[in-house]
Structure formats: C-alpha cells, structure tokens
Design a protein around this motif. Structure first.
Motif, PDB file in Angstrom:
ATOM      1  N   MET A 101      22.557 -46.457  34.006  1.00 46.12           N
ATOM      2  CA  MET A 101      22.464 -46.967  35.364  1.00 46.12           C
ATOM      3  C   MET A 101      22.865 -45.896  36.380  1.00 46.12           C
ATOM      4  SD  MET A 101      24.569 -49.970  37.287  1.00 46.12           S
ATOM      5  CE  MET A 101      25.956 -48.858  37.389  1.00 46.12           C
ATOM      6  N   TYR A 102      23.921 -45.185  36.092  1.00 43.64           N
ATOM      7  CA  TYR A 102      24.418 -44.144  36.995  1.00 43.64           C
ATOM      8  C   TYR A 102      23.335 -43.107  37.279  1.00 43.64           C
ATOM      9  CZ  TYR A 102      27.299 -40.231  38.652  1.00 43.64           C
ATOM     10  OH  TYR A 102      27.817 -39.189  39.384  1.00 43.64           O
ATOM     11  N   ASP A 103      22.693 -42.620  36.234  1.00 42.96           N
ATOM     12  CA  ASP A 103      21.678 -41.582  36.394  1.00 42.96           C
ATOM     13  C   ASP A 103      20.423 -42.088  37.093  1.00 42.96           C
ATOM     14  OD1 ASP A 103      23.264 -39.686  35.162  1.00 42.96           O
ATOM     15  OD2 ASP A 103      22.452 -40.070  33.164  1.00 42.96           O
TER      16      ASP A 103
ATOM     17  N   LEU B 192      33.226 -49.572  39.949  1.00 44.74           N
ATOM     18  CA  LEU B 192      31.765 -49.658  39.907  1.00 44.74           C
ATOM     19  C   LEU B 192      31.228 -50.640  40.937  1.00 44.74           C
ATOM     20  CD1 LEU B 192      29.099 -48.963  38.408  1.00 44.74           C
ATOM     21  CD2 LEU B 192      29.636 -50.817  36.827  1.00 44.74           C
ATOM     22  N   ASN B 193      31.899 -51.763  41.084  1.00 47.82           N
ATOM     23  CA  ASN B 193      31.396 -52.805  41.980  1.00 47.82           C
ATOM     24  C   ASN B 193      31.723 -52.549  43.446  1.00 47.82           C
ATOM     25  OD1 ASN B 193      30.080 -55.100  40.385  1.00 47.82           O
ATOM     26  ND2 ASN B 193      31.906 -54.650  39.181  1.00 47.82           N
ATOM     27  N   LEU B 194      32.509 -51.524  43.719  1.00 46.69           N
ATOM     28  CA  LEU B 194      32.753 -51.135  45.109  1.00 46.69           C
ATOM     29  C   LEU B 194      31.598 -50.313  45.669  1.00 46.69           C
ATOM     30  CD1 LEU B 194      36.539 -50.128  44.980  1.00 46.69           C
ATOM     31  CD2 LEU B 194      35.543 -52.292  45.772  1.00 46.69           C
ATOM     32  N   LEU B 195      30.867 -49.646  44.791  1.00 44.17           N
ATOM     33  CA  LEU B 195      29.795 -48.757  45.251  1.00 44.17           C
ATOM     34  C   LEU B 195      28.674 -49.499  45.983  1.00 44.17           C
ATOM     35  CD1 LEU B 195      29.482 -46.252  42.258  1.00 44.17           C
ATOM     36  CD2 LEU B 195      30.802 -46.017  44.373  1.00 44.17           C
TER      37      LEU B 195
ATOM     38  N   TYR C 181      21.625 -53.291  45.254  1.00 45.28           N
ATOM     39  CA  TYR C 181      21.869 -53.121  43.828  1.00 45.28           C
ATOM     40  C   TYR C 181      23.105 -53.877  43.331  1.00 45.28           C
ATOM     41  CZ  TYR C 181      18.405 -49.360  43.870  1.00 45.28           C
ATOM     42  OH  TYR C 181      17.242 -48.636  43.989  1.00 45.28           O
ATOM     43  N   GLN C 182      23.719 -54.677  44.203  1.00 43.53           N
ATOM     44  CA  GLN C 182      24.926 -55.384  43.801  1.00 43.53           C
ATOM     45  C   GLN C 182      24.721 -56.245  42.548  1.00 43.53           C
ATOM     46  OE1 GLN C 182      28.226 -55.588  45.897  1.00 43.53           O
ATOM     47  NE2 GLN C 182      28.652 -55.813  43.719  1.00 43.53           N
ATOM     48  N   PRO C 183      23.637 -57.027  42.442  1.00 41.51           N
ATOM     49  CA  PRO C 183      23.452 -57.830  41.219  1.00 41.51           C
ATOM     50  C   PRO C 183      23.354 -56.977  39.952  1.00 41.51           C
ATOM     51  CG  PRO C 183      22.037 -58.641  42.972  1.00 41.51           C
ATOM     52  CD  PRO C 183      22.599 -57.347  43.450  1.00 41.51           C
ATOM     53  N   LEU C 184      22.671 -55.845  40.042  1.00 42.80           N
ATOM     54  CA  LEU C 184      22.529 -54.967  38.880  1.00 42.80           C
ATOM     55  C   LEU C 184      23.877 -54.390  38.475  1.00 42.80           C
ATOM     56  CD1 LEU C 184      20.641 -53.545  36.873  1.00 42.80           C
ATOM     57  CD2 LEU C 184      20.366 -51.720  38.566  1.00 42.80           C
ATOM     58  N   PHE C 185      24.668 -53.975  39.445  1.00 43.99           N
ATOM     59  CA  PHE C 185      25.994 -53.426  39.148  1.00 43.99           C
ATOM     60  C   PHE C 185      26.882 -54.490  38.516  1.00 43.99           C
ATOM     61  CE2 PHE C 185      24.434 -49.949  41.394  1.00 43.99           C
ATOM     62  CZ  PHE C 185      25.341 -48.910  41.456  1.00 43.99           C
ATOM     63  N   LEU C 186      26.775 -55.722  38.984  1.00 40.98           N
ATOM     64  CA  LEU C 186      27.567 -56.805  38.396  1.00 40.98           C
ATOM     65  C   LEU C 186      27.179 -57.057  36.941  1.00 40.98           C
ATOM     66  CD1 LEU C 186      27.609 -59.366  41.356  1.00 40.98           C
ATOM     67  CD2 LEU C 186      29.589 -58.157  40.410  1.00 40.98           C
ATOM     68  N   VAL C 187      25.887 -57.010  36.655  1.00 39.11           N
ATOM     69  CA  VAL C 187      25.430 -57.229  35.282  1.00 39.11           C
ATOM     70  C   VAL C 187      25.926 -56.123  34.362  1.00 39.11           C
ATOM     71  CG1 VAL C 187      23.397 -57.316  33.785  1.00 39.11           C
ATOM     72  CG2 VAL C 187      23.404 -58.587  35.932  1.00 39.11           C
ATOM     73  N   VAL C 188      25.803 -54.879  34.798  1.00 42.23           N
ATOM     74  CA  VAL C 188      26.267 -53.761  33.976  1.00 42.23           C
ATOM     75  C   VAL C 188      27.776 -53.812  33.790  1.00 42.23           C
ATOM     76  CG1 VAL C 188      26.482 -51.249  33.859  1.00 42.23           C
ATOM     77  CG2 VAL C 188      24.320 -52.284  34.574  1.00 42.23           C
TER      78      VAL C 188
ATOM     79  N   GLY D 142      29.501 -56.500  33.746  1.00 50.29           N
ATOM     80  CA  GLY D 142      29.715 -57.581  32.785  1.00 50.29           C
ATOM     81  C   GLY D 142      29.477 -57.119  31.360  1.00 50.29           C
ATOM     82  N   ILE D 143      28.429 -56.323  31.148  1.00 52.00           N
ATOM     83  CA  ILE D 143      28.148 -55.786  29.811  1.00 52.00           C
ATOM     84  C   ILE D 143      29.312 -54.927  29.335  1.00 52.00           C
ATOM     85  CG2 ILE D 143      26.675 -54.191  28.515  1.00 52.00           C
ATOM     86  CD1 ILE D 143      24.342 -55.106  30.272  1.00 52.00           C
ATOM     87  N   MET D 144      29.816 -54.089  30.212  1.00 49.09           N
ATOM     88  CA  MET D 144      30.939 -53.218  29.853  1.00 49.09           C
ATOM     89  C   MET D 144      32.178 -54.034  29.510  1.00 49.09           C
ATOM     90  SD  MET D 144      30.413 -50.318  32.817  1.00 49.09           S
ATOM     91  CE  MET D 144      31.900 -49.412  32.373  1.00 49.09           C
ATOM     92  N   ALA D 145      32.488 -55.022  30.352  1.00 50.88           N
ATOM     93  CA  ALA D 145      33.694 -55.820  30.145  1.00 50.88           C
ATOM     94  C   ALA D 145      33.616 -56.649  28.859  1.00 50.88           C
ATOM     95  CB  ALA D 145      33.931 -56.734  31.349  1.00 50.88           C
ATOM     96  N   VAL D 146      32.482 -57.300  28.641  1.00 52.40           N
ATOM     97  CA  VAL D 146      32.321 -58.141  27.451  1.00 52.40           C
ATOM     98  C   VAL D 146      32.345 -57.293  26.183  1.00 52.40           C
ATOM     99  CG1 VAL D 146      30.733 -59.661  26.209  1.00 52.40           C
ATOM    100  CG2 VAL D 146      31.111 -59.986  28.663  1.00 52.40           C
ATOM    101  N   SER D 147      31.683 -56.148  26.207  1.00 52.50           N
ATOM    102  CA  SER D 147      31.638 -55.276  25.031  1.00 52.50           C
ATOM    103  C   SER D 147      33.035 -54.840  24.611  1.00 52.50           C
ATOM    104  CB  SER D 147      30.769 -54.042  25.311  1.00 52.50           C
ATOM    105  OG  SER D 147      29.441 -54.400  25.573  1.00 52.50           O
ATOM    106  N   VAL D 148      33.817 -54.386  25.579  1.00 47.47           N
ATOM    107  CA  VAL D 148      35.163 -53.899  25.260  1.00 47.47           C
ATOM    108  C   VAL D 148      36.092 -55.054  24.930  1.00 47.47           C
ATOM    109  CG1 VAL D 148      37.166 -52.677  26.205  1.00 47.47           C
ATOM    110  CG2 VAL D 148      34.859 -51.786  26.581  1.00 47.47           C
ATOM    111  N   LEU D 149      35.881 -56.222  25.532  1.00 46.04           N
ATOM    112  CA  LEU D 149      36.699 -57.388  25.189  1.00 46.04           C
ATOM    113  C   LEU D 149      36.470 -57.796  23.736  1.00 46.04           C
ATOM    114  CD1 LEU D 149      38.637 -59.648  26.024  1.00 46.04           C
ATOM    115  CD2 LEU D 149      36.646 -60.973  26.785  1.00 46.04           C
ATOM    116  N   VAL D 150      35.211 -57.818  23.311  1.00 45.76           N
ATOM    117  CA  VAL D 150      34.906 -58.137  21.915  1.00 45.76           C
ATOM    118  C   VAL D 150      35.511 -57.091  20.986  1.00 45.76           C
ATOM    119  CG1 VAL D 150      33.042 -58.387  20.213  1.00 45.76           C
ATOM    120  CG2 VAL D 150      32.804 -59.402  22.495  1.00 45.76           C
ATOM    121  N   LEU D 151      35.420 -55.822  21.381  1.00 44.05           N
ATOM    122  CA  LEU D 151      36.028 -54.746  20.595  1.00 44.05           C
ATOM    123  C   LEU D 151      37.529 -54.949  20.465  1.00 44.05           C
ATOM    124  CD1 LEU D 151      35.803 -51.844  19.291  1.00 44.05           C
ATOM    125  CD2 LEU D 151      36.299 -50.973  21.586  1.00 44.05           C
TER     126      LEU D 151
END
Length: 255
Positions: free
Chosen positions: A14-16, A81-84, A173-180, A182-191
């Motif tokens: 997403m960043y790139d 991320l969500n401040l951007l 792009y706020q909705p896209l940043f929120l989704v990404v 969420g993916i980051m948070a959920v992935s690391v929470l499961v880990l």
C-alpha cells in the motif's frame, strides 16, 4: 509466524502504491522531492533493521525476545498509518504548509515504527523452529508475505477501480488505510495469541540439545564448516520416529 510478515508486506504494498500519489497529487510535490521521500525507508532500513535485530537479541521479557517489538511496532504503525489520510484530506480541503510538514513528520515516524519489528519478525521463526524444519518455515514466511501483497492488491482493486478514480481531483484513501490497518492488527493479534514465544523457544532449545546431530555444519579442524553425511541421513529417521509428537506441535504455529 508468517502472519507478521503478511502484515508487513500488506503495508509496504500500500505504501509504495498510494503514498506517491498523495505526495504528487495532493501536496503537489515534484518527482524529485517525492522520490527522495519515498527513498527514505531504504535509508532508514540500513540503520533500523540491524539495530533492532541486535536489540531484540539482547531482550528478555515475559513476552519473549521478539514479540514486544512485533506487537509494539505494529500498534504504533497502525495508529500513525491512519493519521496520514486525515492530513491528506485536510490539506486538500484547506492547504497549509504546516499540514504538509506534519504529514512528512508522521510519515517518518511511521517508517521508524515499521523498522522496529521487521528484523524481530523474521528472527522469530528460527528461534522457535527446530533446525531441520527451518527451510520449510522460511518458505512459509515468504509465501505469507506474498499473500499479504495479493490481499492488498485485491482489496485496492475492489475499493478503487480505475473507473471510479479516473478523473477525480482527489481520492479519499481513509477506507483503504483502515482496511490495511485492520489486516495488520488482526494478523499480529492472531500471532500473539497462537505463538507463545518463551515456551516454544525453550522447548526448541531443549529439543535441539537432545539432537546434536541436527547441527549439520561441523568444524573440520581447519576453521571450515563441513556437513556430516551420517547426521544428514539420520535427520529424516529422527523426524519420522518422533513425528507423531513433534511435527504437529511445531507446524501449528508456523501455518
């Protein structure tokens, strides 16, 4: 364990793709300045990755060596991320030099946050995985990274198709940043929930202590490392004999 790398690759994809568009279309920076800002992550990585990798080697907490950096870095990155997109939208509505400076400062802090846990995330796998299974573990981590990038591309294609954004003066792009995020948070929470680093690391150390033959590289007396052919053949036999109680316990955290 591949979930940490999944979150990292989702972010960078997403960043790139999105940040250069914000820099050039919202803040109207030319390609020289936007390119310099986009290259900052590579410069920071030269210092941050070895620094935090070494620092995590020397860390010893109840959560383990790597997990504090993975969870802390992800939390900081999700917030920053969500401040951007908030600043992006605010600048479009009411341009001000201060908003652009703040955007770049937060972007720099975000890059630092991401740099804090990439090395620990990669180092976690060999810490808790027996030597004969580390090649498989590395392959799974790389596969999960690719999955993270594919997930982002699929989401972006659905949320922001060319037919929707073509000709728009500004894209929110706020909705896209929120989704990404969420993916980051959920992935690391499961880990965090499924991988108990201190217990797995201790179990792995005890297991490898019982099987010195798993260390295929031996010193031949002249300072060169050579492989013990007999030990190499015995690894398959040991894993087969102990597979019933060993492999499920090792493979579960990896996958």
């Amino acid at each position: 364990m591949g979930l940490a790398f999944l979150s990292i690759c989702s972010f960078w994809q997403m960043y790139d793709n999105v940040v250069p568009l914000i820099l050039t279309k919202t803040f109207h920076l030319n390609e020289t300045f936007s390119g310099a800002i986009m290259a900052a992550d590579n410069v920071l990585a030269l210092f941050l990755l070895p620094f935090f990798g070494t620092l995590s080697d020397r860390t010893n907490t109840k959560l383990g060596k790597r997990m504090p950096y993975i969870t802390g870095g992800t939390l900081a990155a999700v917030i920053l991320l969500n401040l951007l997109p908030i600043l992006d939208n605010s600048y479009y509505a009411s341009p001000a030099a201060g908003k652009m400076v703040l955007f770049i400062v937060i972007l720099g802090c975000l890059l630092v946050a991401m740099g804090t846990y990439r090395s620990p995330a990669v180092a976690l796998m060999p810490d808790v995985t027996p030597k004969p299974l580390r090649s498989r573990g590395n392959a799974i981590i790389n596969l999960m990274g690719a999955v993270g990038g594919i997930i982002y591309l699929a989401i972006a294609a659905v949320m922001y198709p060319n037919s929707k954004v073509l000709g728009m003066d500004h894209v929110d792009y706020q909705p896209l940043f929120l989704v990404v995020a969420g993916i980051m948070a959920v992935s690391v929470l499961v880990l965090f929930i499924t991988v108990r680093e201190p217990a797995l690391a201790a179990e792995n150390q005890a297991l490898e202590a019982k099987h010195p033959e798993w260390n295929l590289a031996e010193d031949d007396g002249s300072g060169n490392e050579v492989r013990d052919a007999h030990a190499h053949k015995d690894i398959g036999k040991h894993l087969f004999e102990r597979g019933h109680d060993l492999l499920p316990r090792v493979d579960a955290p990896i996958t």
